[in-house]
Design an enzyme around this catalytic site. Structure first.
Site, short mmCIF file in Angstrom:
data_model
loop_
_atom_site.label_atom_id
_atom_site.label_comp_id
_atom_site.label_asym_id
_atom_site.label_seq_id
_atom_site.Cartn_x
_atom_site.Cartn_y
_atom_site.Cartn_z
N GLU E 105 9.20 18.61 11.14
CA GLU E 105 8.43 18.10 11.90
C GLU E 105 7.86 18.87 13.02
O GLU E 105 8.45 19.90 13.50
CB GLU E 105 9.33 16.85 12.54
CG GLU E 105 9.89 16.11 11.52
CD GLU E 105 9.00 15.04 10.91
OE1 GLU E 105 7.87 14.87 11.13
OE2 GLU E 105 9.20 14.90 9.64
N HIS E 205 7.32 -7.05 -4.18
CA HIS E 205 7.66 -5.59 -3.49
C HIS E 205 9.29 -5.30 -3.95
O HIS E 205 9.15 -3.95 -3.91
CB HIS E 205 7.84 -5.90 -1.85
CG HIS E 205 8.44 -4.87 -0.99
ND1 HIS E 205 7.87 -4.07 -0.22
CD2 HIS E 205 9.88 -4.76 -0.89
CE1 HIS E 205 8.57 -3.55 0.47
NE2 HIS E 205 9.98 -3.81 0.22
N ARG E 218 19.38 2.39 1.93
CA ARG E 218 18.40 2.04 3.03
C ARG E 218 18.75 0.88 3.78
O ARG E 218 19.90 0.24 3.45
CB ARG E 218 17.02 1.51 2.38
CG ARG E 218 17.40 0.49 1.33
CD ARG E 218 15.96 -0.02 0.53
NE ARG E 218 16.40 -1.16 -0.32
CZ ARG E 218 15.58 -1.92 -0.87
NH1 ARG E 218 14.18 -1.41 -1.01
NH2 ARG E 218 15.82 -3.09 -1.55
N ASP E 227 9.40 -3.67 20.34
CA ASP E 227 8.66 -2.26 20.28
C ASP E 227 7.41 -2.29 19.63
O ASP E 227 7.07 -3.39 19.01
CB ASP E 227 9.54 -1.26 19.88
CG ASP E 227 9.54 0.09 20.31
OD1 ASP E 227 8.22 0.42 21.04
OD2 ASP E 227 10.30 0.74 20.51
N THR E 266 6.40 9.31 10.01
CA THR E 266 7.33 9.57 9.09
C THR E 266 8.41 10.66 9.64
O THR E 266 7.83 11.87 9.59
CB THR E 266 6.87 9.80 7.90
OG1 THR E 266 6.11 8.47 7.36
CG2 THR E 266 7.80 10.18 6.46
#
Lengths: 285, 285, 285, 285, 285
Positions: E105, E205, E218, E227, E266
Site C-alpha cells: 500500500e 450475490h 469473511r 461513517d 482496498t
C-alpha cells in the site's frame, strides 16, 4: 468531569419537543448581527442561543501537528489553562462545545462547535484560540459554517400531524456520549421542485424517523451559499446501533436520491469538556 | 480602522444601479494591457477601476505556515510595515483588498483580491508580496483569475424591464463586514444553448434576486479559458441570513441544473484593512 | 531582456500559416528517437524542432519550497548561473521555455516546456535541472508529456476551405506576454465516432475560432496513452480578453459535450527568459 | 550498463508469440504461495517467473524526499551498494525491475516492479528496501498489486484466428527504452455482460492492435479485489509514436465505454538498471 | 511467532458455519454500550466478541513518518514493549489485530482492527496507543468505524436453502496470511428498493460465492451514518488467486450496479502479531 460535560451539552440540544424547532417562524428573518445581543459582562445564555433562529455556527475539525510532542511536557501541561482563559475572554459572545475524534477519524483529533449571535464574534474567538499554544499546534482540517432558522417544512401549519409526532417524541436515553457532524447537500433537481413537492418528500423523510427520537437528539444548520453544503446536521446519542438504524431509515426514502453530499466527512466524536480534551491531547513524552 | 476599511471597500462594489453593470458595452472589447492606463505617480483610481470592463483580477487564498510562530515576535511585528511598503510601491498599478478567513475556512487564513488594468502588474505586486516576511510564510492555497466585461444578458437592450429593476435596487444595509468569493462553472449543455435560451434562463435567474439586492452587493468576473471556472462571483453583505436566502433563490431556478461547479471553494471572509489583517495573523507567542 | 525573451519564444510558435500545422503529413510517422537528430556540437534548431512532427514535449510545473528562503541570499544569487550551465550542457538536444506562474496559480510558481527529438534527452535535461540548487528546492507539482503530429482533421485534403482559412489567418498582435497550458481529454463516445463524424465536429469547432487567430497563437501536442490526457493545448497571447472570447467560442460547439477534461489545471504564466525567472524567484531575505 | 539493462528486461517481457500468453491455461488456478517455488540458494529463474501464471506482482512508485540532498554526498554515494545488497539477499525469491520517471512524472521519481511466487516474499523485499538509506528517503506515492493468470479471452479455443494473429506478431523494434504502467478498471455493466459478449468486445479490441505489436511489448496483471483496479497493464516500447497510435486504436472500440479508470496514473519511465537509477537520483550537492 | 499470530487471528474469524453469521438475530438490537460487558480484571473473550452482534469496530491505517528513523535505534527498540504495555492496560475492554501493509500500500505501513463492546473503550485504547513513541511517529491515514449486526438477508427464515449452503461451507485452506479491508457503499436506488428486491439481489450475490468459502473467510461490519460507507468488509485468505476469483464473481452480479464505493481504499496486509509489526517497522539505521 464527565457529568459536567454531559450536562453542559445537553442544554445545547433540543429534545424534539423543544422550542426552536417547534415554534412558529418569526415573520421576516432578522439580520445576523444585532438580533438578541446579550447585555455586556454576562455569559451567553446557553439554552437561549441554542434554541434561537438567526444564530451563527462554525464547526471546525483540527489535527494536532506531530511536533507538538517535541514541546516540553511542562509547557504542554499549561495548554488547557491558556485555552480556558480564551474561553473566559469570549464568554459574553460565544458558546463552545468540544469533541474528541482521535481514534475514530483520520483527518482530525478533535472538533469544535462555536455558536454566536454575531459571526464576527465567532471569528474573534477562533482567531484567539489559534493563537494559544494548543491552537498553534492544531491544523484546521475542515470548516463548515451555517445559521439556524425556524422550521421550514414540518411546521404546525404545513404538516400538523407530523409536527405533533415530533413534538411528542422525547429523548429518553442515557446522557449522550457521542456526537456526529454530517453535512448534507442536495442537487438542482431538488431545489427546482415546488414547495409542495419538497414538503411531501420531507414528510416521507420524517415519518420513519419518529421511533428513533427517543435515542437520538438532533439539530439542523442552514448553509446554502455560506459554504459548500446546504445543511450541517448534528446529532447526539448514546446508542450507536439506534443511530445506524435511524440513518438507514433515511437512506430508504426517495429524498435520498437528491443527495449529492451526505457526509464527506461524517465526523464522529465523544462529547468532552474542552479542558479535558486539551489535556488528553497534550499527554505523551 | 474598521470605518476606513469599510469605506475603502464600499467604493469597490457596485450598487446595482452603478455605472459598469448598467452601462452599454464598448463596441469591441479592448485588449487587456494598454486600455485606460493611469498616468505615472498617481494611485489607481479605485472607483474607476472597479467599474471598468477589461480589468484583470486575481483572487488568491493563503494559509500561514505554522513555523511563522517560531519567528521572533519582534520580527513579526514588522511584517505589516513591510507589506504596506509593497502596496505603496505598486499603488499606481494595482488596488488590493484583504479578507480574514481564519475561523471560517480550513484551507486559508486570508485572501487577497487584486485588480489591475494589466495582468502583468498584478503578478508583479503578488511576486513582491510573496517576497515579504509575511508573504514568505504564507502558502497560496487557491488562486483564480478573471476579467471584467460589460453586462452580457440583462442589458438595456435585451431585457429592459429587468435591467430597470436592477438599476432601481439600491443597497441599503449596514456597511458590509462579510465578503464571499464563489467560483461558478457551467456545463457544455449550457454553452450550447442559443443566446436567446441563455437570456431566458438568466432572466428567470435574475427576477427572484431583486428583493435581496437591498442587503447584498455583488460583482462578476469572467474566467472561461483563463482558469478552471467560468465565473468568479463576489459578494459583500452584512446580513448572512439574507445572503443565504438569496443563494437559495438562485438554487431554485432551472439555470442551476447547468452548474458543474458552484463553490468548491465557497470562501467567506471578513473585510479587513490589510494592515490589520497582517497584524492579527502575526500575533501569538 | 524582455525583448530577447519574446523573440526566443515567438520562433517557437506557429502562426497559423506556418509550416507544421499546414504541411502534409509525412507518410508513416517516424519513431521518436532517431528522426532528424541534429549534428553534434550544434544547438538544436529552434524553428525546426518547433515545426516538426514526431517531437517529444514535457511540460512540468514547479513550486519553490519555502525553505529555499533560508538558503543564504548569496548562494541563491548563484542559482541562475547554475541553471544556465545545465541549459548549455544540453543545448544540442533540447530547447527549454520558461514561464512565471506565481501570482496566477496556487499549485506552481513556474513551469517549463521542454522539446526534444528524443524523450530520453528531455529526461536527461530535467534530471540535471533538478540537481541544481534551484531545482532541488523546486517541487514538481504537475507533469504532462506528449508528441507532435501532423494535422489530423483540418488538412488540405479533408477540409480544404477551412484549411485555407487557417492558413490565411496571421497573428498580428503585440508580442505575446502570456502563455496557457491546458490539457484536454475526450470521452469514449468521441473516440467511437467515425472519422467523418469527428471531422465534422472539428470543422464546427474550427470555424468560430478563425477571427481570434489574429490575437492568439496555438500549438497542439498529442498524449493519448502517454499521459492521463488526450491533448496538451498551448497558447500564447497578449490579449487575455480575446483569449477568453476564443475559449467561449469553443465552449459553444457540440464537440465540448465530449470533454471529460478541459483544464484541471489551466495554467497561466508570463513568458520569461529562464535566467530572469530564476532570479525573480530567488529574491527575498 | 544500458545494454545489460535492456537485456535484463527484455527477458521479462513476452513477445506476443511467447509461452505464457499463448499457452493453454493450467486446469485449476494454483494457490499463490507454494506453486513452483524455486530451490534454495538459486536466483529466481527470470524467464520462467515472467511467463508463469499465479505469480504475484507489486508495482510501487516513489518520490525522493528533498532532505535526501542534505545527507552528505559521501553517504549518498554508498546508497546503490546498500540497495544491491538487499537485492542479493532476496534474489532467490523475487525479481526486481526499476524505472526512472523523474522528468516525466510529478508524483514520482522512479518505480519498481517486483515479481514473486509468494506475495509475502515480495513484501519482505520491499520492507528491507525501505530500510536502506535510499529507501528511507523515498516516499511511496502509488502502489498496485496483482497476479498473473492464463489468457482469458483470445485463447486457442475461444478465438482461434485472433490467437493465431497474436502468436504471429513478433516484436521487431529496437531494444525498448520506455515502459508504461497503466491501471484499468471496468464498470459493473461490463462485468454483468455474458462471457460471450465480453469475448466479442475483446475480439473487437484485439484486432486493431495487431499492427502495433511489432513495436510494443505488453504484459497483463489481474487485480480485481486485490486493489482498486481490475487490471494493471504494462508496456515496453522504443517508439512513443507507435505507442500513442496503439492507445488511440484502443480508445476507438466500444469496450472503452466500459472503462471507469484507464490510467490515473499513467506512469512513464525509462528502463534502468537499479544501480544506475539509485546513483542518478543520489547525485547533486 | 508466525504460528502464534495465525492462531490469535484465526479465532477472530468465523468460518462460514460459525455462530454469528448463521445464528438467528436477537429480537431488538441492543444499545452499544452496556451489552454483554465482561467482568473486571479479565481479558476480553476473543471468540465471544468476534461472534457477537452490537460490537463496535475501528479500523485505522497508519503511515510511519520519515523522521522516526532519526530517533536513536536504541529508543526505537523499546517501541514494541511500550505498545505491548498499552495493550495489557486495555485488555479487559478491547481486542486488537495488526496487519503489515508496507510494500502493498502507498498510503499506509500497517493497519489496526480494534473491537470493543463500548466505542469509548476503543477510543481510549487508540488515544493511548498514539501517545506511545511508535504511535507518535505514526500518521493516521484512514479510519473507518462500524458495528456488528445479526445476519440481515440470507437468514434461516428468509432464504433457508442459501443459509444452509453458507452453513455447510467450511474454510479448509492453510492458515491465512493475508487480510483485506474493503469499504462498500451503495446508492440511493439500492436503499429505495423494497426489502424483497434487496433480498433477491443478495441471493444472486451469495450463490456464486459459495465455492470460494473453502479458501476465504469473511466478516461484515455495518457503518451507514457512522461513517462515509455503508459496510466494511473484511477477509482473510491464504490464496490470493481464489480471492481474486471470488471478487470477480461478485463483480458479475447485478447488485454491483448499485455500488458507489467498493474499495477506495482496498487495503491488503499480512496478518502479524503487533509486537512483530512494531519491530519490523522500527528497524533501519
Amino acid at each position: 468531569m464527565k457529568v459536567r460535560c454531559v450536562s453542559l451539552v445537553a442544554a445545547g440540544l433540543l429534545t424534539i419537543a423543544g422550542s426552536a424547532i417547534g415554534q412558529p417562524a418569526p415573520a421576516p428573518m432578522p439580520a445576523m448581527a444585532p438580533a438578541a445581543k446579550p447585555a455586556m459582562n454576562t455569559p451567553v445564555d446557553r439554552a437561549k442561543i441554542l434554541s434561537a433562529p438567526g444564530v451563527f455556527v462554525a464547526f471546525s475539525t483540527y489535527k494536532i501537528r506531530p511536533d507538538y510532542f517535541k514541546v516540553a511536557l511542562a509547557e504542554r501541561k499549561g495548554a488547557a489553562d491558556e485555552v480556558m482563559a480564551v474561553l473566559e475572554k469570549h464568554k459574553e459572545k460565544v458558546i463552545v462545545d468540544a469533541y474528541l475524534t482521535r481514534g475514530y477519524e483520520a483527518k482530525s483529533d478533535y472538533f469544535l462547535r462555536v455558536h454566536a449571535y454575531d459571526a464576527v464574534a465567532a471569528q474573534a474567538f477562533l482567531v484567539d484560540f489559534r493563537a494559544t499554544r494548543f491552537g498553534m499546534y492544531s491544523d484546521v482540517t475542515e470548516s463548515l459554517v451555517g445559521i439556524t432558522k425556524a422550521l421550514n417544512y414540518i411546521s404546525k401549519d404545513k404538516s400538523p400531524d407530523l409536527n405533533k409526532g415530533l413534538s411528542g417524541a422525547t429523548y429518553a436515553g442515557d446522557a449522550p456520549r457521542f456526537a456526529f457532524m454530517i453535512p448534507v447537500k442536495k442537487n438542482a433537481d431538488w431545489w427546482n421542485l415546488t414547495d409542495e413537492q419538497r414538503l411531501k418528500e420531507m414528510e416521507t423523510h420524517t415519518l420513519p424517523t419518529l421511533p428513533f427520537l427517543v435515542n437520538v437528539k438532533r439539530k439542523l444548520y442552514h448553509s446554502t451559499g455560506l459554504d459548500d453544503t446546504d445543511f450541517i446536521t448534528y446529532f447526539e446519542t448514546n446508542d450507536l446501533g439506534a443511530f445506524n438504524n435511524l440513518m438507514l431509515s433515511l437512506a430508504k426514502v426517495p429524498e435520498n436520491k437528491y443527495h449529492v453530499r451526505w457526509g464527506n466527512p461524517t465526523v464522529l466524536g465523544t462529547i468532552q469538556p474542552i479542558e479535558n480534551l486539551v489535556k488528553t491531547l497534550s499527554m505523551g513524552n
